[in-house]
Scaffold this motif. Structure first.
Motif, short mmCIF file in Angstrom:
data_model
loop_
_atom_site.label_atom_id
_atom_site.label_comp_id
_atom_site.label_asym_id
_atom_site.label_seq_id
_atom_site.Cartn_x
_atom_site.Cartn_y
_atom_site.Cartn_z
N HIS A 1 38.59 -4.95 -8.70
CA HIS A 1 39.89 -4.67 -8.09
C HIS A 1 39.92 -3.21 -7.64
O HIS A 1 39.84 -2.30 -8.46
CB HIS A 1 40.99 -4.94 -9.13
N ALA A 2 40.00 -3.01 -6.32
CA ALA A 2 40.12 -1.67 -5.77
C ALA A 2 40.95 -1.76 -4.50
O ALA A 2 40.49 -2.29 -3.49
CB ALA A 2 38.74 -1.07 -5.48
N ASN A 3 42.17 -1.26 -4.56
CA ASN A 3 43.08 -1.29 -3.42
C ASN A 3 43.01 -0.02 -2.58
O ASN A 3 42.96 -0.07 -1.36
CB ASN A 3 44.52 -1.50 -3.89
N GLY A 4 43.04 1.12 -3.26
CA GLY A 4 43.04 2.40 -2.56
C GLY A 4 41.64 2.81 -2.14
O GLY A 4 40.65 2.45 -2.79
N ASP A 5 41.53 3.59 -1.06
CA ASP A 5 40.21 3.96 -0.58
C ASP A 5 39.48 4.88 -1.55
O ASP A 5 38.24 4.89 -1.59
CB ASP A 5 40.28 4.56 0.83
N ALA A 6 40.20 5.65 -2.36
CA ALA A 6 39.54 6.46 -3.38
C ALA A 6 38.92 5.56 -4.45
O ALA A 6 37.81 5.83 -4.94
CB ALA A 6 40.52 7.44 -4.02
N ALA A 7 39.62 4.50 -4.82
CA ALA A 7 39.06 3.54 -5.77
C ALA A 7 37.86 2.81 -5.17
O ALA A 7 36.88 2.51 -5.87
CB ALA A 7 40.13 2.55 -6.20
N ILE A 8 37.92 2.52 -3.87
CA ILE A 8 36.79 1.87 -3.20
C ILE A 8 35.59 2.81 -3.18
O ILE A 8 34.44 2.39 -3.37
CB ILE A 8 37.19 1.42 -1.79
N ASP A 9 35.84 4.10 -2.96
CA ASP A 9 34.75 5.08 -3.06
C ASP A 9 34.11 5.03 -4.45
O ASP A 9 32.89 5.12 -4.60
CB ASP A 9 35.28 6.50 -2.79
N GLN A 10 34.95 4.92 -5.48
CA GLN A 10 34.43 4.86 -6.85
C GLN A 10 33.58 3.59 -7.06
O GLN A 10 32.52 3.64 -7.69
CB GLN A 10 35.59 4.89 -7.85
N LEU A 11 34.04 2.47 -6.50
CA LEU A 11 33.26 1.23 -6.60
C LEU A 11 31.92 1.37 -5.89
O LEU A 11 30.87 1.00 -6.45
CB LEU A 11 34.06 0.07 -5.99
N ILE A 12 31.94 1.89 -4.68
CA ILE A 12 30.70 2.07 -3.93
C ILE A 12 29.74 2.97 -4.71
O ILE A 12 28.53 2.68 -4.82
CB ILE A 12 31.02 2.67 -2.54
N GLY A 13 30.27 4.05 -5.29
CA GLY A 13 29.43 4.95 -6.08
C GLY A 13 28.84 4.27 -7.29
O GLY A 13 27.66 4.46 -7.63
N ALA A 14 29.65 3.43 -7.97
CA ALA A 14 29.18 2.75 -9.17
C ALA A 14 28.08 1.74 -8.84
O ALA A 14 27.09 1.62 -9.57
CB ALA A 14 30.35 2.06 -9.86
N VAL A 15 28.22 1.01 -7.74
CA VAL A 15 27.19 0.05 -7.34
C VAL A 15 25.92 0.78 -6.96
O VAL A 15 24.81 0.38 -7.32
CB VAL A 15 27.69 -0.85 -6.19
N ARG A 16 26.07 1.89 -6.25
CA ARG A 16 24.89 2.66 -5.86
C ARG A 16 24.15 3.17 -7.10
O ARG A 16 22.90 3.08 -7.18
CB ARG A 16 25.30 3.83 -4.96
N VAL A 17 24.88 3.69 -8.08
CA VAL A 17 24.26 4.18 -9.32
C VAL A 17 23.58 3.03 -10.06
O VAL A 17 22.44 3.17 -10.54
CB VAL A 17 25.31 4.86 -10.22
N ALA A 18 24.25 1.90 -10.15
CA ALA A 18 23.69 0.75 -10.87
C ALA A 18 22.41 0.25 -10.20
O ALA A 18 21.44 -0.11 -10.88
CB ALA A 18 24.72 -0.38 -10.94
N GLN A 19 22.39 0.23 -8.87
CA GLN A 19 21.18 -0.20 -8.18
C GLN A 19 20.02 0.76 -8.42
O GLN A 19 18.86 0.34 -8.50
CB GLN A 19 21.46 -0.35 -6.68
N GLN A 20 20.32 2.04 -8.55
CA GLN A 20 19.27 3.03 -8.83
C GLN A 20 18.77 2.91 -10.26
O GLN A 20 17.57 3.02 -10.52
CB GLN A 20 19.81 4.44 -8.57
N ARG A 21 19.70 2.65 -11.19
CA ARG A 21 19.32 2.57 -12.61
C ARG A 21 18.64 1.24 -12.95
O ARG A 21 17.84 1.18 -13.90
CB ARG A 21 20.56 2.76 -13.49
N VAL A 22 19.00 0.20 -12.22
CA VAL A 22 18.42 -1.13 -12.50
C VAL A 22 17.83 -1.66 -11.20
O VAL A 22 18.35 -2.63 -10.61
CB VAL A 22 19.49 -2.10 -13.05
N PRO A 23 16.74 -1.05 -10.73
CA PRO A 23 16.23 -1.40 -9.40
C PRO A 23 15.74 -2.84 -9.28
O PRO A 23 15.71 -3.40 -8.18
CB PRO A 23 15.09 -0.40 -9.18
N ALA A 24 15.36 -3.45 -10.39
CA ALA A 24 14.84 -4.82 -10.35
C ALA A 24 15.92 -5.86 -10.63
O ALA A 24 15.61 -7.03 -10.87
CB ALA A 24 13.69 -4.97 -11.35
N ALA A 25 17.18 -5.44 -10.60
CA ALA A 25 18.27 -6.37 -10.92
C ALA A 25 18.30 -7.53 -9.93
O ALA A 25 18.02 -7.37 -8.75
CB ALA A 25 19.61 -5.64 -10.90
N GLN A 26 18.63 -8.71 -10.45
CA GLN A 26 18.77 -9.88 -9.58
C GLN A 26 20.02 -9.71 -8.71
O GLN A 26 20.88 -8.89 -8.98
CB GLN A 26 18.89 -11.15 -10.43
#
Length: 575
Positions: A378-403
């Motif tokens: 759940h992210a309505n505001g664009d600042a919250a969407i920035d936070q979501l994008i950042g979290a997914v980017r970090v997770a992809q870097q930390r778990v590069p082999a994730a399904q």
């Protein structure tokens, strides 16, 4: 890839046996049912329209011309004449809260026009008094509940106060829930029972409203302050009550043609209740649950047989829900720029607030990626969407082999154009909220975001321009789970006052229908068995009163769901 989605065709409400002789001896693979006699819109680009559909064992066995499909008619085949009505795949709910819709079904209707008549505080009070006097649930639960008030639509243009709810009762707790589900107002008894006083500090990610010039609560609770109080106030339901609430909620979805329903942000109690209801045979349609990632406890529910891509007695757990901010119409969504008009008592640079720190969001997203959980965020505001994008980017870097866990942005009302490109790059699926152009479009333009930003809420045009899919949801109980209202808003984007908000984001009816069917099935990893009328998929259908692709677009809101069919069984018929 701009999706050009082709015409669909029809079905019907009243199933009728078509007279005709079956060929001598049943053909091999004779159908249990054959649907024909109206437009059939398949949502399959390779075969957009059909004249007939054959079903056996709850699955589609043939789609094509009437002459070819009727070859599968046997002596026991049920032939359903659509009588000119339109048959589509059953609607797949991209985001809502089944468990809370059950609460809505037993609460006083606090919705403003056109879904209720609560357009002033006085009307709201009158409806609460009537509910308290007549509702068996109010007597059984020992609390008066109201659902759906909207300060932006009240004549007074403000939230009700604790004193106005004290006028309903000074001995029984009264709690009314905002239409966004992100706020609530409590009377004095309810505040005491929730343990909220002048000495109670604001929780992280929440605000306790105060009387001007003091710390005394005024009854209004925002975000986590409200969620915590509601959990303390809601009585423990009996097994019969819990199942009854879920059955009433299901009935609402059925009348709008949904054959798959989401329960977003489920609590552990919600999950347990829903499992018990599924074992008791309550569900006629499929329910996919997303427990709150902050309430997983020992994590056992994510290791149970119900955490699966397959349904057990119409129930499964599909992943987890993460909440990053609040509601734009309530002015608690987290924006990068200030609100057009700051709420009373807030500074001019007020831009809402987040729920989690970025470190916590990164940690939770990484946990989900490492375990292969799908996250709906759940992210309505664009600042919250920035936070979501950042979290997914970090997770992809930390778990590069994730399904591929297909993370989903839920709502994205203030999604910026530059963020759309980032969603595409990171593989974040957008589940947007065009229906808000009707319910709160005028409010967004005049008070929340201002004319320029309001034009681009839920920017489906930008998404389609990049060749991306999207879904369009109702977020029930924020509004009734009306597939027709969602369809109309996604196509026309007209406000309560009849103005078009964001003309470039209007889509054609065929595209809007895909957002309610095939693309919604894709969002849930179910595109292989749902969302289109194709051989091998489940016989989940909805029959509409007219063809949404060929009828005038301005008349889409007049469509009616005549019948809902789940795996070849009729589970709802309009009266």
């Amino acid at each position: 890839m701009k999706q050009r989605i082709v015409a669909l065709a029809a079905t019907s409400l009243f199933t009728a046996m078509v007279a005709g002789c079956a060929s001598p001896g049943a053909p091999q693979g004779a159908a249990d049912s054959i649907y024909m006699g109206g437009p059939i819109l398949t949502m399959n680009d390779a075969q957009p329209n059909a004249e007939a559909v054959a079903v056996q064992g709850g699955r589609i066995t043939a789609v094509g011309s009437r002459a070819d499909v009727m070859k599968l008619q046997g002596p026991a085949t049920r032939v359903v004449d659509l009588k000119g009505k339109t048959l589509l795949p059953g609607f797949v709910d991209p985001h809502s809260h089944l468990s809370v819709v059950g609460l809505q079904a037993v609460s006083a209707n606090m919705l403003p026009s056109p879904d209720g008549n609560n357009d002033s505080v006085a009307q709201l009070q009158e409806n609460l008094r009537r509910h308290m006097q007549t509702s068996p649930e109010a007597r059984e639960l020992g609390i008066v509940l109201g659902f759906g008030y909207d300060d932006s639509q009240l004549k007074e243009q403000r939230h009700p106060t604790r004193e106005e709810l004290d006028a309903i009762s000074t001995t029984v707790p009264v709690m009314i829930i905002h239409q966004s589900s992100h706020f609530g107002v409590l009377n004095s008894v309810a505040l005491r029972q929730a343990g909220i006083s002048a000495a109670t500090p604001n929780p992280q990610g929440g605000v306790i409203g105060r009387k001007t010039g003091s710390q005394e609560p005024n009854g209004l609770l925002e975000e986590n302050a409200f969620f915590g109080a509601a959990m303390r106030l809601m009585p423990k339901l009996t097994e019969a009550q819990a199942s009854g609430w879920l059955a009433k909620a299901q009935a609402l979805y059925l009348q709008y043609g949904y054959t798959t329903v989401q329960d977003g942000r489920s609590s552990p109690d919600n999950v347990a209740q829903t499992i018990r209801a599924s074992k008791a045979g309550v569900f006629k349609i499929d329910v996919v649950s997303y427990p709150d990632i902050l309430e997983l406890g020992d994590g056992s529910m994510m290791q149970s047989p119900y955490y699966s891509r397959d349904y057990t007695q119409h129930f499964r757990i599909g992943g987890v829900k993460m909440t990053l901010d609040g509601s734009p119409q309530g002015k608690t969504a987290w924006l990068s720029q200030p609100y057009y008009k700051a709420p009373e008592g807030k500074p001019a640079d007020y831009a809402g607030y987040g729920v989690l720190t970025s470190d916590k969001a990164n940690e939770l997203m990484t946990q989900a990626f490492s375990k292969g959980w799908q996250v709906i965020a759940h992210a309505n505001g664009d600042a919250a969407i920035d936070q979501l994008i950042g979290a997914v980017r970090v997770a992809q870097q930390r778990v590069p082999a994730a399904q591929d866990s297909r993370p989903v942005l839920i709502h994205g009302q203030t999604l910026r154009k530059d963020q759309v490109a980032q969603l595409d790059t990171l593989g974040i699926f957008p589940s947007l909220y065009p229906m808000h152009t009707f319910y709160w479009g005028d409010w967004h333009r005049d008070s929340v975001l201002g004319p320029q930003r309001a034009e681009n809420i839920s920017p489906t045009g930008w998404v389609l321009a990049r060749g991306m899919r999207f879904t369009s949801h109702h977020d029930a109980p924020v509004a009734f789970p009306s597939s027709i209202r969602v369809l109309d808003a996604t196509v026309n984007r007209t406000t309560r006052t009849g103005k078009v908000l964001g003309a470039e984001h209007r889509v054609d009816p065929a595209t809007a229908l895909k957002s309610l069917t095939l693309w919604a099935a894709y969002q849930h990893f179910e595109e292989g068995r749902k969302g289109s009328i194709e051989k091998g998929k489940l016989a989940d259908f909805v029959v509409l009163s007219d063809n949404p692709v060929t009828m005038p677009r301005q008349q889409l809101s007049t469509l009616q769901v005549l019948e809902t069919i789940k795996e070849d069984t009729s589970v709802y018929r309009a009266k």
